[in-house]
Design a protein around this motif. Structure first.
Motif, PDB file in Angstrom:
ATOM      1  N   VAL A 146      -5.269  -2.015   2.414  1.00 22.12           N
ATOM      2  CA  VAL A 146      -5.388  -1.190   1.215  1.00 22.12           C
ATOM      3  C   VAL A 146      -5.553   0.259   1.660  1.00 22.12           C
ATOM      4  N   LEU A 147      -4.626   1.089   1.218  1.00 19.85           N
ATOM      5  CA  LEU A 147      -4.561   2.463   1.705  1.00 19.85           C
ATOM      6  C   LEU A 147      -4.432   3.422   0.526  1.00 19.85           C
ATOM      7  N   SER A 148      -5.256   4.468   0.528  1.00 19.00           N
ATOM      8  CA  SER A 148      -5.188   5.466  -0.540  1.00 19.00           C
ATOM      9  C   SER A 148      -4.029   6.422  -0.300  1.00 19.00           C
ATOM     10  N   SER A 149      -3.269   6.686  -1.358  1.00 22.20           N
ATOM     11  CA  SER A 149      -2.127   7.599  -1.236  1.00 22.20           C
ATOM     12  C   SER A 149      -2.558   9.063  -1.222  1.00 22.20           C
ATOM     13  N   THR A 150      -3.869   9.311  -1.369  1.00 11.64           N
ATOM     14  CA  THR A 150      -4.353  10.700  -1.414  1.00 11.64           C
ATOM     15  C   THR A 150      -4.790  11.224  -0.048  1.00 11.64           C
ATOM     16  N   VAL A 151      -4.844  10.363   0.964  1.00 13.97           N
ATOM     17  CA  VAL A 151      -5.294  10.828   2.277  1.00 13.97           C
ATOM     18  C   VAL A 151      -4.158  11.552   2.997  1.00 13.97           C
ATOM     19  N   SER A 152      -4.510  12.292   4.021  1.00 16.50           N
ATOM     20  CA  SER A 152      -3.505  13.052   4.759  1.00 16.50           C
ATOM     21  C   SER A 152      -2.601  12.107   5.545  1.00 16.50           C
ATOM     22  N   PRO A 153      -1.392  12.538   5.856  1.00 14.14           N
ATOM     23  CA  PRO A 153      -0.488  11.698   6.646  1.00 14.14           C
ATOM     24  C   PRO A 153      -1.086  11.272   7.980  1.00 14.14           C
ATOM     25  N   SER A 154      -1.812  12.166   8.641  1.00 16.11           N
ATOM     26  CA  SER A 154      -2.409  11.825   9.941  1.00 16.11           C
ATOM     27  C   SER A 154      -3.510  10.793   9.789  1.00 16.11           C
ATOM     28  N   ASN A 155      -4.304  10.906   8.707  1.00 14.55           N
ATOM     29  CA  ASN A 155      -5.367   9.927   8.459  1.00 14.55           C
ATOM     30  C   ASN A 155      -4.774   8.568   8.131  1.00 14.55           C
ATOM     31  N   ALA A 156      -3.752   8.555   7.280  1.00  7.58           N
ATOM     32  CA  ALA A 156      -3.101   7.291   6.917  1.00  7.58           C
ATOM     33  C   ALA A 156      -2.552   6.601   8.157  1.00  7.58           C
ATOM     34  N   ARG A 157      -1.945   7.363   9.028  1.00  9.29           N
ATOM     35  CA  ARG A 157      -1.381   6.801  10.256  1.00  9.29           C
ATOM     36  C   ARG A 157      -2.490   6.241  11.153  1.00  9.29           C
ATOM     37  N   SER A 158      -3.590   6.965  11.267  1.00  3.24           N
ATOM     38  CA  SER A 158      -4.712   6.519  12.100  1.00  3.24           C
ATOM     39  C   SER A 158      -5.313   5.219  11.573  1.00  3.24           C
ATOM     40  N   VAL A 159      -5.475   5.139  10.248  1.00  3.70           N
ATOM     41  CA  VAL A 159      -6.019   3.927   9.620  1.00  3.70           C
ATOM     42  C   VAL A 159      -5.066   2.754   9.833  1.00  3.70           C
ATOM     43  N   ALA A 160      -3.793   2.988   9.584  1.00  2.47           N
ATOM     44  CA  ALA A 160      -2.794   1.920   9.729  1.00  2.47           C
ATOM     45  C   ALA A 160      -2.777   1.376  11.155  1.00  2.47           C
TER      46      ALA A 160
END
Length: 223
Positions: A131-145
């Motif tokens: 579950v990933l928020s679409s409001t986070v930065s691209p770098s944060n999303a990548r790190s979480v993924a």
């Protein structure tokens, strides 16, 4: 790619178990309630709700409230033994598991979730959905993924589309790491503010970002 069938890939006769994983604040608890309503009230499936989140009492109370409102079984489980006991008396065909939100910078905690898999047997088919928020930065999303890859997941559930300004980076992320989208959460209203993932909708939101502001959830009637 998209795949919005929660039973996708489940062998015949197996009980589907889905762990919803991801960081705190991604919207796991309300999203699980929306999917529980969709599959139990709309599609007539036997659904039960679990939580392994023992850190936030409010999260337990919130999920219990939704479960009670829908008349669904709810099991808060703090360890493998409690989970085994609950599973033994659970006759559901779909189990949705809320998990504690762990920072992507603490891989040891993320790995702890694997302990719960020991409670399941041959009749269970387990899947993790990030579950990933679409409001986070691209770098944060990548790190979480990347941090949650240790658990293994094939699908992403994208939340807070109604709060996002642009989705291009999220489309690029899924394509880069070769994952499918399952659902889009588009607001706080339970059970309606959720949509099946759609390539067409993603494309429209990338080309016309203003569409995100007026995005609406699904309307369905009880079967």
């Amino acid at each position: 790619q998209v795949d919005f069938d929660l039973f996708s890939g489940t062998p015949r006769g197996k009980r589907k178990v889905i762990f919803f994983i991801g960081p705190t604040g991604a919207g796991k608890t309300t999203t699980i309630a929306k999917l529980a309503a969709k599959y139990s009230l709309h599609m007539g499936k036997k659904v039960s709700l679990y939580t392994t989140d023992n850190y936030r009492i409010a999260a337990i109370d919130q999920l219990k409230f939704y479960a009670d409102a829908m008349g669904l079984p709810f099991y808060p489980v703090k360890d493998v033994r409690k989970l085994k006991e609950a599973l033994h008396r659970d006759g559901s065909e779909l189990i949705l598991v809320d998990t504690a939100g762990y920072s992507h910078k603490n891989p040891e905690n993320i790995l702890k979730l694997k302990d719960f898999y020991q409670a399941f047997g041959e009749k269970d088919y387990i899947e993790n959905i990030l579950v990933l928020s679409s409001t986070v930065s691209p770098s944060n999303a990548r790190s979480v993924a990347e941090a949650y890859e240790v658990l293994g997941y094939k699908r992403i559930l994208l939340t807070k589309l109604d709060e996002a300004d642009f989705l291009g980076s999220m489309v690029e992320l899924a394509d880069t790491i070769h994952r499918e989208y399952a659902f889009f959460s588009v607001g706080q209203d339970v059970p309606f503010d959720i949509l099946n993932a759609s390539k067409k909708l993603l494309a429209e939101c990338v080309i016309y970002p203003e569409k995100l502001k007026g995005i609406a959830g699904e309307v369905f009637e009880k079967t």
